[in-house]
Scaffold this motif. Structure first.
Motif, PDB file in Angstrom:
ATOM      1  N   MET A  92       0.828  -1.207   0.000  1.00 31.56           N
ATOM      2  CA  MET A  92       0.000   0.000   0.000  1.00 31.56           C
ATOM      3  C   MET A  92       0.861   1.255   0.000  1.00 31.56           C
ATOM      4  SD  MET A  92      -3.027  -1.177   2.619  1.00 31.56           S
ATOM      5  CE  MET A  92      -3.904   0.392   2.545  1.00 31.56           C
ATOM      6  N   LEU A  93       1.914   1.257   0.808  1.00 30.08           N
ATOM      7  CA  LEU A  93       2.794   2.423   0.861  1.00 30.08           C
ATOM      8  C   LEU A  93       3.531   2.623  -0.461  1.00 30.08           C
ATOM      9  CD1 LEU A  93       4.259   1.982   4.454  1.00 30.08           C
ATOM     10  CD2 LEU A  93       2.571   3.674   3.713  1.00 30.08           C
ATOM     11  N   SER A  94       3.797   1.519  -1.179  1.00 28.56           N
ATOM     12  CA  SER A  94       4.506   1.636  -2.457  1.00 28.56           C
ATOM     13  C   SER A  94       3.655   2.297  -3.529  1.00 28.56           C
ATOM     14  CB  SER A  94       4.952   0.246  -2.939  1.00 28.56           C
ATOM     15  OG  SER A  94       3.853  -0.493  -3.467  1.00 28.56           O
ATOM     16  N   LEU A  95       2.334   2.343  -3.337  1.00 30.03           N
ATOM     17  CA  LEU A  95       1.453   2.989  -4.313  1.00 30.03           C
ATOM     18  C   LEU A  95       1.498   4.512  -4.231  1.00 30.03           C
ATOM     19  CD1 LEU A  95      -1.630   0.620  -3.945  1.00 30.03           C
ATOM     20  CD2 LEU A  95      -0.067   0.731  -5.897  1.00 30.03           C
ATOM     21  N   GLN A  96       2.041   5.049  -3.149  1.00 30.61           N
ATOM     22  CA  GLN A  96       2.155   6.499  -3.020  1.00 30.61           C
ATOM     23  C   GLN A  96       3.185   7.017  -4.022  1.00 30.61           C
ATOM     24  OE1 GLN A  96       3.174   7.204   1.081  1.00 30.61           O
ATOM     25  NE2 GLN A  96       1.267   6.312   1.844  1.00 30.61           N
ATOM     26  N   ASP A 110       6.544  15.219   1.493  1.00 30.99           N
ATOM     27  CA  ASP A 110       7.130  14.491   2.619  1.00 30.99           C
ATOM     28  C   ASP A 110       6.157  14.339   3.783  1.00 30.99           C
ATOM     29  OD1 ASP A 110       9.647  14.192   1.364  1.00 30.99           O
ATOM     30  OD2 ASP A 110      10.160  16.250   1.882  1.00 30.99           O
ATOM     31  N   ALA A 111       4.875  14.604   3.544  1.00 25.63           N
ATOM     32  CA  ALA A 111       3.879  14.463   4.619  1.00 25.63           C
ATOM     33  C   ALA A 111       3.894  13.034   5.157  1.00 25.63           C
ATOM     34  CB  ALA A 111       2.491  14.803   4.091  1.00 25.63           C
ATOM     35  N   PRO A 112       3.730  12.849   6.458  1.00 24.82           N
ATOM     36  CA  PRO A 112       3.751  11.499   7.014  1.00 24.82           C
ATOM     37  C   PRO A 112       2.588  10.624   6.550  1.00 24.82           C
ATOM     38  CG  PRO A 112       3.112  13.094   8.688  1.00 24.82           C
ATOM     39  CD  PRO A 112       3.581  13.880   7.503  1.00 24.82           C
ATOM     40  N   VAL A 113       1.482  11.260   6.153  1.00 25.78           N
ATOM     41  CA  VAL A 113       0.297  10.511   5.736  1.00 25.78           C
ATOM     42  C   VAL A 113      -0.092  10.929   4.317  1.00 25.78           C
ATOM     43  CG1 VAL A 113      -2.097   9.909   6.252  1.00 25.78           C
ATOM     44  CG2 VAL A 113      -0.512  10.418   8.128  1.00 25.78           C
ATOM     45  N   VAL A 114      -0.291   9.934   3.472  1.00 22.65           N
ATOM     46  CA  VAL A 114      -0.770  10.177   2.110  1.00 22.65           C
ATOM     47  C   VAL A 114      -2.121   9.498   1.938  1.00 22.65           C
ATOM     48  CG1 VAL A 114      -0.385   9.782  -0.361  1.00 22.65           C
ATOM     49  CG2 VAL A 114       1.541  10.407   1.128  1.00 22.65           C
ATOM     50  N   MET A 115      -3.081  10.257   1.478  1.00 25.08           N
ATOM     51  CA  MET A 115      -4.395   9.718   1.141  1.00 25.08           C
ATOM     52  C   MET A 115      -4.476   9.601  -0.379  1.00 25.08           C
ATOM     53  SD  MET A 115      -8.156  11.524   1.476  1.00 25.08           S
ATOM     54  CE  MET A 115      -8.378  11.308   3.238  1.00 25.08           C
ATOM     55  N   ILE A 116      -4.561   8.380  -0.872  1.00 19.00           N
ATOM     56  CA  ILE A 116      -4.808   8.148  -2.298  1.00 19.00           C
ATOM     57  C   ILE A 116      -6.322   8.051  -2.472  1.00 19.00           C
ATOM     58  CG2 ILE A 116      -4.458   6.608  -4.253  1.00 19.00           C
ATOM     59  CD1 ILE A 116      -1.880   5.636  -2.872  1.00 19.00           C
ATOM     60  N   GLU A 117      -6.864   8.935  -3.272  1.00 17.99           N
ATOM     61  CA  GLU A 117      -8.320   9.006  -3.452  1.00 17.99           C
ATOM     62  C   GLU A 117      -8.683   8.546  -4.857  1.00 17.99           C
ATOM     63  OE1 GLU A 117     -11.788  12.443  -3.984  1.00 17.99           O
ATOM     64  OE2 GLU A 117      -9.775  13.017  -3.328  1.00 17.99           O
ATOM     65  N   TYR A 118      -9.363   7.411  -4.962  1.00 17.82           N
ATOM     66  CA  TYR A 118      -9.866   6.934  -6.247  1.00 17.82           C
ATOM     67  C   TYR A 118     -11.312   7.396  -6.378  1.00 17.82           C
ATOM     68  CZ  TYR A 118      -5.819   3.783  -6.372  1.00 17.82           C
ATOM     69  OH  TYR A 118      -4.549   3.261  -6.386  1.00 17.82           O
ATOM     70  N   PHE A 245     -10.390   5.113  -0.593  1.00 15.49           N
ATOM     71  CA  PHE A 245      -9.215   5.834  -0.122  1.00 15.49           C
ATOM     72  C   PHE A 245      -8.207   4.857   0.470  1.00 15.49           C
ATOM     73  CE2 PHE A 245     -13.108   8.212   0.474  1.00 15.49           C
ATOM     74  CZ  PHE A 245     -12.863   9.420  -0.163  1.00 15.49           C
ATOM     75  N   LEU A 246      -6.964   5.000   0.071  1.00 11.40           N
ATOM     76  CA  LEU A 246      -5.866   4.301   0.735  1.00 11.40           C
ATOM     77  C   LEU A 246      -5.119   5.359   1.536  1.00 11.40           C
ATOM     78  CD1 LEU A 246      -4.447   2.015  -2.121  1.00 11.40           C
ATOM     79  CD2 LEU A 246      -6.492   1.710  -0.715  1.00 11.40           C
ATOM     80  N   ILE A 247      -5.237   5.280   2.853  1.00  7.24           N
ATOM     81  CA  ILE A 247      -4.633   6.279   3.726  1.00  7.24           C
ATOM     82  C   ILE A 247      -3.482   5.601   4.442  1.00  7.24           C
ATOM     83  CG2 ILE A 247      -5.048   7.968   5.549  1.00  7.24           C
ATOM     84  CD1 ILE A 247      -8.032   7.836   4.851  1.00  7.24           C
ATOM     85  N   ASN A 248      -2.293   5.745   3.871  1.00  5.70           N
ATOM     86  CA  ASN A 248      -1.123   4.982   4.293  1.00  5.70           C
ATOM     87  C   ASN A 248      -1.449   3.491   4.289  1.00  5.70           C
ATOM     88  OD1 ASN A 248       0.366   7.339   4.492  1.00  5.70           O
ATOM     89  ND2 ASN A 248       1.196   6.848   6.506  1.00  5.70           N
ATOM     90  N   THR A 249      -1.715   2.895   5.439  1.00  2.52           N
ATOM     91  CA  THR A 249      -1.952   1.448   5.486  1.00  2.52           C
ATOM     92  C   THR A 249      -3.391   1.104   5.834  1.00  2.52           C
ATOM     93  OG1 THR A 249      -1.290   1.304   7.815  1.00  2.52           O
ATOM     94  CG2 THR A 249       0.447   1.076   6.167  1.00  2.52           C
TER      95      THR A 249
END
Length: 275
Positions: A92-96, A110-118, A245-249
């Motif tokens: 999941m983290l590799s998708l960022q 460099d934010a600690p949290v990434v939200m991937i929004e589909y 949403f993928l929010i980090n893990t």
């Protein structure tokens, strides 16, 4: 000046073997993620119900006909309860992407949290999130805690794909967020209906300066490839409903209330801080 020796057949074979090994690992991780994602009752999480799932990740999804936008019927799950296996977390983290040149993303790379929004522009649940919830996440973006990477998941025919292209065309001129807001407004009460001319008119209303360039971008093969790549990525990892949403893990499927998204972001930020 000497010329480097041509690679031998043995070295070519070794490179090919390494490439196949890497591909096999990626496929295995994707399969593990799909299996975990398919455990819909792992934490009581409700999906949006926006589109039906498919038996194979690469299969085309047929659009459903949901009623009006709504919050998920079930209560929000406990963010701390979602614990994917370590290999799935790593995948999941590799998708960022964390690409400073990504025009579809906002927030510190460099934010600690990434939200991937589909999301799909014609999805009422996506509209609900974008219009009511995402703006309230702005403080977390501004203080450097959260980065949001928007990715197109086209599920509602060619109109959705046209809107996705228009979003990218608006982004090229620095008007993505304003344009997205106007397009999502058309889907607040159902699937928005619009055509190419309507989207060009909306672009003018939000301040896109070069409307000729905007119109030409709707036929840009590079933008079309980018939209298709995002959609293919989502389907390849088993994402078939919007918004997802993928929010980090952690995975969130559906337009949950703001408080739940804040809870997830806080939990993921604390996990990063803890090392």
């Amino acid at each position: 000046m000497s010329t480097p020796p041509a690679p031998s057949p043995q070295s070519d074979s070794k490179v090919a073997s390494v490439a196949w090994a890497v591909a096999a690992i990626v496929v295995a991780l994707a399969v593990a993620f799909i299996a975990w994602l398919a455990m819909g009752d792992r934490d009581g999480e409700a999906t949006s119900g926006e589109v039906p799932s498919t038996s194979a990740p690469s299969a085309p999804a047929a659009p459903a006909q949901p009623a009006q936008p709504a919050q998920p019927a079930q209560p929000a799950p406990d963010a701390a309860a979602q614990t994917p296996p370590p290999d799935v977390e790593e995948f999941m983290l590799s998708l960022q992407r964390r690409d400073a040149e990504d025009l579809m993303a906002i927030g510190d790379v460099d934010a600690p949290v990434v939200m991937i929004e589909y999301a799909d522009y014609r999805c009422p649940y996506c509209a609900s999130f974008h219009l009511d919830t995402r703006p309230a996440l702005a403080p977390l973006v501004e203080d450097g805690t959260l980065r949001i990477e928007f990715r197109d998941l086209v599920i509602f025919d060619e109109t959705s794909r046209l809107a996705a292209l228009a979003g990218r065309a608006a982004a090229e001129q620095g008007h993505l967020e304003a344009f997205q807001k106007e397009v999502f407004e058309l889907s607040r009460e159902g699937h928005g209906e619009y055509d190419r001319d309507d989207l060009i008119d909306l672009a003018g209303e939000v301040g896109v300066e070069d409307l000729d360039a905007f119109g030409a971008a709707l036929d840009d093969p590079d933008l079309q490839a980018a939209v298709d790549a995002d959609t293919d990525e989502a389907r390849a990892i088993g994402v078939t409903s919007t918004p997802t949403f993928l929010i980090n893990t952690q995975v969130v499927q559906g337009a949950y209330p703001l408080a739940y998204f804040e809870q997830v972001v806080e939990a993921e930020a604390a996990k990063v801080d803890a090392g």
